[in-house]
Design a protein around this motif. Structure first.
Motif, PDB file in Angstrom:
ATOM      1  N   ALA A  27      -2.813  10.282  -0.673  1.00 28.80           N
ATOM      2  CA  ALA A  27      -4.204  10.480  -1.091  1.00 28.80           C
ATOM      3  C   ALA A  27      -4.352  11.757  -1.921  1.00 28.80           C
ATOM      4  O   ALA A  27      -5.010  11.766  -2.963  1.00 28.80           O
ATOM      5  N   GLU A  32       0.134   9.119   4.256  1.00 31.18           N
ATOM      6  CA  GLU A  32      -1.175   8.714   3.727  1.00 31.18           C
ATOM      7  C   GLU A  32      -1.919   9.908   3.139  1.00 31.18           C
ATOM      8  O   GLU A  32      -2.532   9.809   2.075  1.00 31.18           O
ATOM      9  N   GLN A  33      -1.860  11.048   3.863  1.00 32.58           N
ATOM     10  CA  GLN A  33      -2.535  12.244   3.344  1.00 32.58           C
ATOM     11  C   GLN A  33      -1.901  12.707   2.036  1.00 32.58           C
ATOM     12  O   GLN A  33      -2.606  13.051   1.081  1.00 32.58           O
ATOM     13  N   THR A  65      -2.675  11.244  -5.214  1.00 36.45           N
ATOM     14  CA  THR A  65      -3.514  10.380  -6.061  1.00 36.45           C
ATOM     15  C   THR A  65      -4.672  11.170  -6.660  1.00 36.45           C
ATOM     16  O   THR A  65      -4.997  11.027  -7.844  1.00 36.45           O
ATOM     17  N   SER A  66      -5.270  12.003  -5.795  1.00 36.43           N
ATOM     18  CA  SER A  66      -6.385  12.830  -6.307  1.00 36.43           C
ATOM     19  C   SER A  66      -5.895  13.804  -7.375  1.00 36.43           C
ATOM     20  O   SER A  66      -6.526  13.967  -8.430  1.00 36.43           O
TER      21      SER A  66
END
Length: 839
Positions: free
Chosen positions: A281, A277-278, A284-285
């Protein structure tokens, strides 16, 4: 020697050994005490008996001897008188015979004397008497009479002697009795001392057992409770013991290790999920930032180009018009992978940085021209900057075009097998759709799915799975002809588009033969690291029809045919037909209806009574699931359980039937006074592994016996520790375990030993031919004998006639169930049935 010393340690004693050894040792000790006591008592009684006999003998002798002596004395005088009077010879002989007879009696009394009492002069007196008798027998009668007269003086002394001997033996009797009493007292004291010592030893053994057996059992119980609460780091005592405690301790230790591994796997899974997830994320950023930077770079480049173009048109006119025709921003592909998007963004940023420097130089030159500071050097610098800008624009446009082509290939192909992917397939189908509208040429679609691919991943790892996928892709690519299109559309799924020359049977046969060849080629194992990966393939084939307008429906048809191939046993090819489509549609309808039935409570329990084979008394009922379908009526489990297994809702059905059955039987027993002693409910393998099962059972608390019937289709021999652990937990809650349909599935003798069920139910397929085939009775008798040897009850189901019931009772079955007694019935009918039976 060390082994014997270890065996003396109570830690290594067997519980069963202690249970046997303690009573045996106690019995041996008591037996030894009684034996020695009886030996001592017997010896004293023997002495007492001898003394009493001697006393009686001497008393008898003391009384009898004077009488015999007097009789002999009288006979001597009579003999003398007969001789002097010249009596007949026969009278003299008769008198002599009387004397001899009395003397033999005296000799008999003499032989009965105890040798211990011959210390007196009894023998001398008797020898003197013998001399008298001898002389009397001869002619010297006068000497005999003289001697007998002298013997009279000794008669009273002899009688007194025997009386003294009798008194002495009586004293011996009393002494023996005193000795016997004292020995008996000592024996009793020794007996009680021995019992006290035995009790002390047994107390010590009990304390040792409590310390070395009971205490470890309590500790293990506390450890199991702690494990259930999640304490996985506790130390399990007793794992080194060799008795039953050690076995239990090692089992608890294995359970602790299993839970610890489970906890570690769950923790690793959670950590991995958080990490993913990290990363997602963060990625994605980063991707958003990179896209924003790309957009800004494109906007800046476009703005710079427009500004430069506007300015340079004013100065150079047609030169700039020719240069501006190469707008590179229109050549950037809109879909890239993350790596290529980053590379493209870096190239554009680098390009913009270079253009910025050149634009700054051009701007400075134009500013110098406006200020009147233009010279030849400035003109050369301006011209060089403009040429550099145009060269950079041309070179960057070429690089972007090359990268766009590479990204397009990556976007349309599978990275592992290099085959076209699903998106490429969709584009090719769109092209075929356009071609179909013009040429109406037919198309064949083959949907290929690898069989047992998940087993390869689980057994040999994902690297072996990748090798299988590459091998499958290579085979499909080799089998494809010039115009055929092969694509990987899923994890282990492939699809092949085969254009056909016409809609003739020959072309269809060619496609079908291709599907069969694919099945044959993909059945060959793949070598991977000294291992053989065995797999197969199922193929669904569909052909376009003259009225086909959208080839996407053809893909759906091939998928339906693939489903049918798997239903028929896998590793084969199936061709789509309307009949197959109708059957699949029916199954899908069945699934939808079953989900609605579970939601609306249309599944209900039917009950079939079970009877004692000898008394024919009601022993319980079995709950069987039935479905009141709104359109199809009452359905038995064989009609809808396959659909339930496909949807993984069998455990939900088990839960609903269990709770509803317990409610119905509890209400019948409580409200109507019936006595239905037992309820048995079928349980599936998925339900047995359901973590909610124990919580569901804990909430029941039925006022009657509850049993779970395990279907014999379960692989009992493959049962893991969790399987047997769940059975133990159910038994602890008072739930009996039975094996249903025994003889038709996979239960072996070792499975019976491991499961140790309370009862097994012989399948109706073995009961039905009992009245027709002689061998059937021997088979059932063998099953009954095996069950009895293991203390397992036997129920026979499918009992259809009274003849069946009699034969099964004689063969040893203790419980019967079947149409001969009652058919499965709903709750209302069961109530009426019980009322009728009670009346």
């Amino acid at each position: 020697m060390t082994g014997w010393v270890r065996k003396l340690n109570p830690r290594y004693w067997s519980i069963r050994g202690l249970v046997i050894a303690i009573p045996v040792l106690g019995g041996l000790s008591v037996t030894l005490l009684l034996f020695f006591g009886m030996q001592l008592a017997d010896r004293h009684l023997q002495h007492l008996e001898n003394d009493v006999k001697a006393s009686l003998t001497y008393q008898h002798t003391a009384l009898k001897l004077p009488i015999l002596v007097k009789q002999i004395h009288a006979d001597l005088y009579q003999l003398a008188a007969l001789r002097e009077g010249g009596a007949p010879q026969f009278e003299i002989s008769r008198t002599k015979a009387a004397i001899q007879r009395d003397f033999r009696r005296i000799q008999i009394l003499r032989l009965g004397l105890d040798p211990r009492m011959r210390m007196l002069d009894v023998d001398k007196r008797l020898d003197a008497l013998a001399e008298i008798v001898t002389q009397a027998a001869g002619a010297n009668m006068a000497d005999a009479i003289a001697v007998s007269q002298n013997y009279d003086s000794h008669l009273n002394a002899a009688a007194a002697t025997f009386s003294a001997m009798a008194a002495q033996t009586r004293l011996l009797v009393f002494e023996d009795m005193d000795t016997m009493r004292a020995d008996t007292t000592r024996l009793v004291q020794a007996f009680f001392v021995g019992l006290a010592l035995l009790a002390a030893i047994m107390c010590l053994v009990a304390l040792s057992v409590a310390r070395n057996i009971s205490t470890p059992i309590l500790k293990l119980a506390h450890n199991v409770e702690a494990l259930d609460k999640g304490a996985l780091d506790i130390k399990i005592p007793g794992t080194g013991r060799t008795d039953e405690i050690g076995k239990v301790a090692r089992a608890v230790s294995r359970l602790q290790g299993s839970q610890r591994r489970t906890g570690q796997l769950e923790q690793e899974r959670d950590d991995l999920n958080r990490t993913l997830e990290q990363k997602v994320a963060a990625r994605t950023s980063e991707l958003a930032v990179e896209r924003e930077r790309l957009a800004n770079a494109q906007a800046l480049a476009e703005q710079t180009r427009q500004e430069m173009t506007a300015q340079l048109r004013q100065e150079f006119g047609q030169v700039i018009n020719a240069a501006s025709a190469g707008d590179f921003t229109q050549r950037v592909h809109t879909e890239f992978s993350d790596e290529n998007l980053q590379a493209l963004a870096n190239d554009i940023n680098h390009f913009v940085d270079r253009v910025d420097g050149s634009v700054a130089a051009v701007g400075q030159a134009m500013h110098d021209m406006a200020e009147g500071r233009w010279d030849a050097g400035a003109d050369h610098a301006f011209t060089g900057s403009f040429a550099e800008i145009m060269d950079q624009i041309h070179d960057t446009g070429t690089q972007i075009s090359q990268q766009s082509g590479q990204l397009t290939h990556i976007a349309l192909h599978d990275a592992l097998t290099s085959l076209p992917n699903r998106r490429f397939l969709e584009e090719r189908l769109a092209d075929y759709n356009k071609l179909l509208a013009v040429t109406e040429l037919p198309l064949g679609v083959l949907h290929i799915d690898l069989d047992r691919f998940k087993e390869i991943n689980d057994r040999l790892g994902h690297a072996a799975g990748d090798a299988v996928l590459k091998q499958a892709a290579q085979i499909l690519d080799e089998l494809a002809q010039n115009d055929d299109f092969v694509a990987r559309v899923g994890g282990d799924e492939f699809m092949m588009l085969c254009p056909m020359m016409d809609d003739s049977g020959q072309e269809r046969d060619r496609i079908i033969a291709l599907g069969e060849e694919i099945v044959a080629k993909l059945s060959e194992p793949v070598h991977f690291e000294d291992e053989l990966a065995f797999f197969g393939a199922s193929v669904g084939i569909a052909f376009s029809q003259p009225d086909t307008t959208d080839l996407a429906t053809l893909v759906v048809d091939a998928d339906i045919a693939l489903y049918q191939a798997k239903e028929d046993g896998r590793n084969q090819a199936a061709v789509f037909s309307t009949e197959i489509a109708a059957a699949i549609a029916g199954k899908r309808t069945m699934r939808d209806d079953l989900l609605a039935a579970l939601e609306h409570g249309e599944l209900e329990p039917y009950f079939q009574p079970k009877y004692d084979a000898r008394s024919l008394q009601l022993k319980g009922v079995e709950a069987l699931v039935r479905w009141n379908h709104p359109q199809r009526g009452l359905l038995t489990p064989d009609k809808f359980l396959p659909a339930a297994e496909d949807m993984n809702v069998v455990s939900v059905i088990d839960h609903q039937i269990l709770w509803r059955s317990v409610e119905i039987i509890s209400e019948l027993n409580a409200a109507h006074g019936f006595h239905i002693p037992e309820l048995s409910v079928n349980i599936s393998q998925s339900r047995l592994y359901d973590p909610e099962l124990l919580r569901s059972v804990d909430g029941l608390s039925p006022p009657f016996a509850l049993s779970f019937e395990l279907l014999e289709s379960i692989y009992f021999d493959d049962g893991d520790d969790r399987f047997y652990w769940m059975l133990d937990l159910l038994r602890e809650r008072g739930i009996g375990i039975q094996i249903d349909d025994f003889g038709s599935g996979r239960a072996s003798i070792s499975a019976l030993i491991n499961i140790n069920p309370d009862r097994l139910k012989i399948d109706r397929s073995l009961v039905r031919p009992l009245t027709e085939k002689a061998g059937s009775s021997q088979l059932i008798k063998g099953i009954v004998d095996i069950a009895r040897s293991m203390n397992i009850g036997v129920t026979a189901e499918g009992v259809e006639t009274q003849k069946h019931a009699n034969l099964l009772r004689d063969l040893g079955c203790d419980m019967l169930q079947g149409y001969a007694f009652a058919k499965p019935m709903p709750a209302d009918a069961l109530k009426e049935f019980c009322l009728k039976a009670a009346s």
